[in-house]
Motif scaffolding. Structure first.
Motif, PDB file in Angstrom:
ATOM      1  N   TYR A  95      41.487  44.495  52.266  1.00 36.64           N
ATOM      2  CA  TYR A  95      41.369  44.657  50.826  1.00 36.64           C
ATOM      3  C   TYR A  95      39.992  44.213  50.339  1.00 36.64           C
ATOM      4  N   CYS A  96      39.431  45.006  49.481  1.00 34.62           N
ATOM      5  CA  CYS A  96      38.184  44.677  48.811  1.00 34.62           C
ATOM      6  C   CYS A  96      38.511  43.938  47.512  1.00 34.62           C
ATOM      7  N   ALA A  97      37.715  42.922  47.189  1.00 34.12           N
ATOM      8  CA  ALA A  97      37.969  42.130  45.989  1.00 34.12           C
ATOM      9  C   ALA A  97      36.662  41.861  45.254  1.00 34.12           C
ATOM     10  N   GLY A  98      36.765  41.751  43.934  1.00 35.68           N
ATOM     11  CA  GLY A  98      35.596  41.457  43.128  1.00 35.68           C
ATOM     12  C   GLY A  98      35.977  40.731  41.851  1.00 35.68           C
ATOM     13  N   ASP A  99      34.985  40.454  41.030  1.00 34.75           N
ATOM     14  CA  ASP A  99      35.206  39.777  39.754  1.00 34.75           C
ATOM     15  C   ASP A  99      35.779  38.393  39.984  1.00 34.75           C
ATOM     16  N   LEU A 100      34.983  37.553  40.650  1.00 30.64           N
ATOM     17  CA  LEU A 100      35.417  36.230  41.046  1.00 30.64           C
ATOM     18  C   LEU A 100      35.261  35.221  39.912  1.00 30.64           C
ATOM     19  N   SER A 101      36.250  34.369  39.799  1.00 35.94           N
ATOM     20  CA  SER A 101      36.155  33.217  38.912  1.00 35.94           C
ATOM     21  C   SER A 101      36.749  32.022  39.632  1.00 35.94           C
ATOM     22  N   GLY A 102      35.950  31.393  40.477  1.00 37.21           N
ATOM     23  CA  GLY A 102      36.478  30.273  41.236  1.00 37.21           C
ATOM     24  C   GLY A 102      35.899  30.226  42.632  1.00 37.21           C
ATOM     25  N   SER A 103      36.763  29.952  43.601  1.00 39.79           N
ATOM     26  CA  SER A 103      36.349  29.775  44.985  1.00 39.79           C
ATOM     27  C   SER A 103      36.214  31.099  45.728  1.00 39.79           C
ATOM     28  N   ILE A 104      35.126  31.251  46.435  1.00 34.73           N
ATOM     29  CA  ILE A 104      34.867  32.498  47.151  1.00 34.73           C
ATOM     30  C   ILE A 104      35.969  32.810  48.152  1.00 34.73           C
ATOM     31  N   ARG A 105      36.553  31.799  48.774  1.00 36.87           N
ATOM     32  CA  ARG A 105      37.537  32.019  49.835  1.00 36.87           C
ATOM     33  C   ARG A 105      38.975  32.073  49.339  1.00 36.87           C
ATOM     34  N   SER A 106      39.181  31.960  48.042  1.00 34.17           N
ATOM     35  CA  SER A 106      40.527  31.929  47.487  1.00 34.17           C
ATOM     36  C   SER A 106      40.909  33.277  46.898  1.00 34.17           C
ATOM     37  N   PRO A 107      41.915  33.958  47.449  1.00 38.56           N
ATOM     38  CA  PRO A 107      42.285  35.272  46.909  1.00 38.56           C
ATOM     39  C   PRO A 107      42.755  35.215  45.462  1.00 38.56           C
ATOM     40  N   GLY A 108      43.365  34.123  45.067  1.00 38.87           N
ATOM     41  CA  GLY A 108      43.858  34.000  43.699  1.00 38.87           C
ATOM     42  C   GLY A 108      42.775  33.939  42.643  1.00 38.87           C
ATOM     43  N   ASP A 109      41.523  33.743  43.058  1.00 35.25           N
ATOM     44  CA  ASP A 109      40.417  33.619  42.118  1.00 35.25           C
ATOM     45  C   ASP A 109      39.670  34.926  41.889  1.00 35.25           C
ATOM     46  N   TYR A 110      40.157  36.017  42.471  1.00 37.19           N
ATOM     47  CA  TYR A 110      39.553  37.330  42.246  1.00 37.19           C
ATOM     48  C   TYR A 110      40.434  38.135  41.300  1.00 37.19           C
ATOM     49  N   ARG A 111      39.826  38.809  40.344  1.00 39.51           N
ATOM     50  CA  ARG A 111      40.586  39.550  39.335  1.00 39.51           C
ATOM     51  C   ARG A 111      40.707  41.037  39.643  1.00 39.51           C
ATOM     52  N   SER A 112      39.868  41.550  40.509  1.00 39.71           N
ATOM     53  CA  SER A 112      39.901  42.989  40.809  1.00 39.71           C
ATOM     54  C   SER A 112      40.159  43.193  42.297  1.00 39.71           C
ATOM     55  N   TRP A 113      41.079  44.120  42.603  1.00 40.05           N
ATOM     56  CA  TRP A 113      41.473  44.397  43.977  1.00 40.05           C
ATOM     57  C   TRP A 113      41.586  45.891  44.200  1.00 40.05           C
ATOM     58  N   GLY A 114      41.259  46.325  45.407  1.00 38.66           N
ATOM     59  CA  GLY A 114      41.546  47.683  45.812  1.00 38.66           C
ATOM     60  C   GLY A 114      42.964  47.796  46.331  1.00 38.66           C
ATOM     61  N   GLN A 115      43.344  49.025  46.721  1.00 34.82           N
ATOM     62  CA  GLN A 115      44.708  49.267  47.192  1.00 34.82           C
ATOM     63  C   GLN A 115      44.868  48.939  48.670  1.00 34.82           C
ATOM     64  N   GLY A 116      43.758  48.756  49.368  1.00 33.63           N
ATOM     65  CA  GLY A 116      43.796  48.384  50.774  1.00 33.63           C
ATOM     66  C   GLY A 116      43.658  49.568  51.709  1.00 33.63           C
ATOM     67  N   THR A 117      43.177  49.286  52.905  1.00 27.89           N
ATOM     68  CA  THR A 117      43.098  50.287  53.969  1.00 27.89           C
ATOM     69  C   THR A 117      43.566  49.629  55.261  1.00 27.89           C
ATOM     70  N   GLN A 118      44.386  50.347  56.015  1.00 29.50           N
ATOM     71  CA  GLN A 118      45.010  49.765  57.208  1.00 29.50           C
ATOM     72  C   GLN A 118      44.094  49.868  58.415  1.00 29.50           C
ATOM     73  N   VAL A 119      43.980  48.757  59.133  1.00 33.76           N
ATOM     74  CA  VAL A 119      43.264  48.720  60.403  1.00 33.76           C
ATOM     75  C   VAL A 119      44.255  48.310  61.484  1.00 33.76           C
ATOM     76  N   THR A 120      44.386  49.133  62.504  1.00 32.02           N
ATOM     77  CA  THR A 120      45.278  48.846  63.610  1.00 32.02           C
ATOM     78  C   THR A 120      44.477  48.886  64.903  1.00 32.02           C
ATOM     79  N   VAL A 121      44.549  47.792  65.657  1.00 35.57           N
ATOM     80  CA  VAL A 121      43.819  47.685  66.912  1.00 35.57           C
ATOM     81  C   VAL A 121      44.836  47.645  68.049  1.00 35.57           C
ATOM     82  N   SER A 122      44.763  48.612  68.924  1.00 31.45           N
ATOM     83  CA  SER A 122      45.696  48.688  70.044  1.00 31.45           C
ATOM     84  C   SER A 122      45.133  47.941  71.256  1.00 31.45           C
ATOM     85  N   SER A 123      46.069  47.383  72.035  1.00 36.17           N
ATOM     86  CA  SER A 123      45.644  46.618  73.226  1.00 36.17           C
ATOM     87  C   SER A 123      45.511  47.509  74.444  1.00 36.17           C
TER      88      SER A 123
END
Length: 123
Positions: A95-123
């Motif tokens: 997930y991409c995130a932006g519009d931060l108000s707080g800690s860079i590493r805290s997901p709860g401090d970002y106000r804007s999010w994308g819908q996500g893209t799936q990454v699957t790594v096979s062994s």
């Protein structure tokens, strides 16, 4: 708020590479810290990487340091995550995130999010 749309996910073998893209609209991303998070099934959202516009500094989770690279094109309103040497442990929705108000590493401090893209790594 800035609208974010991720792309570039997919299925890759262990040791392979992928590049994720995040397209932003609504506001120029040059005003924001931009970040990537990931979430595996049954787990919380985990910080992956961030890019700070003012300082140019980048930040990485220890688990991806040396393998992943975050970059941005402010003129095109794009943020990238280059992922190399992928392992099955990297399998997650990213997930991409932006519009931060707080800690860079805290997901709860970002106000804007994308819908996500799936990454699957096979062994």
């Amino acid at each position: 708020q800035v609208r974010l749309v991720e792309s570039g996910g997919g299925l890759v073998q262990t040791g392979g590479s992928l590049r994720l893209s995040c397209a932003a609209s609504g506001r120029p991303i040059s005003n924001y810290v931009m970040a990537w998070f990931r979430q595996a099934p049954g787990k919380g959202r985990e910080f992956v990487a961030a890019s700070h516009w003012n300082s140019g500094n980048t930040y990485y989770a220890d688990s991806v340091k040396g393998r992943f690279t975050i970059s941005r094109d402010n003129a095109k309103n794009l943020v990238y995550l280059q992922m190399n040497m992928l392992t099955p442990e990297d399998t997650a929705g990213y997930y991409c995130a932006g519009d931060l108000s707080g800690s860079i590493r805290s997901p709860g401090d970002y106000r804007s999010w994308g819908q996500g893209t799936q990454v699957t790594v096979s062994s």
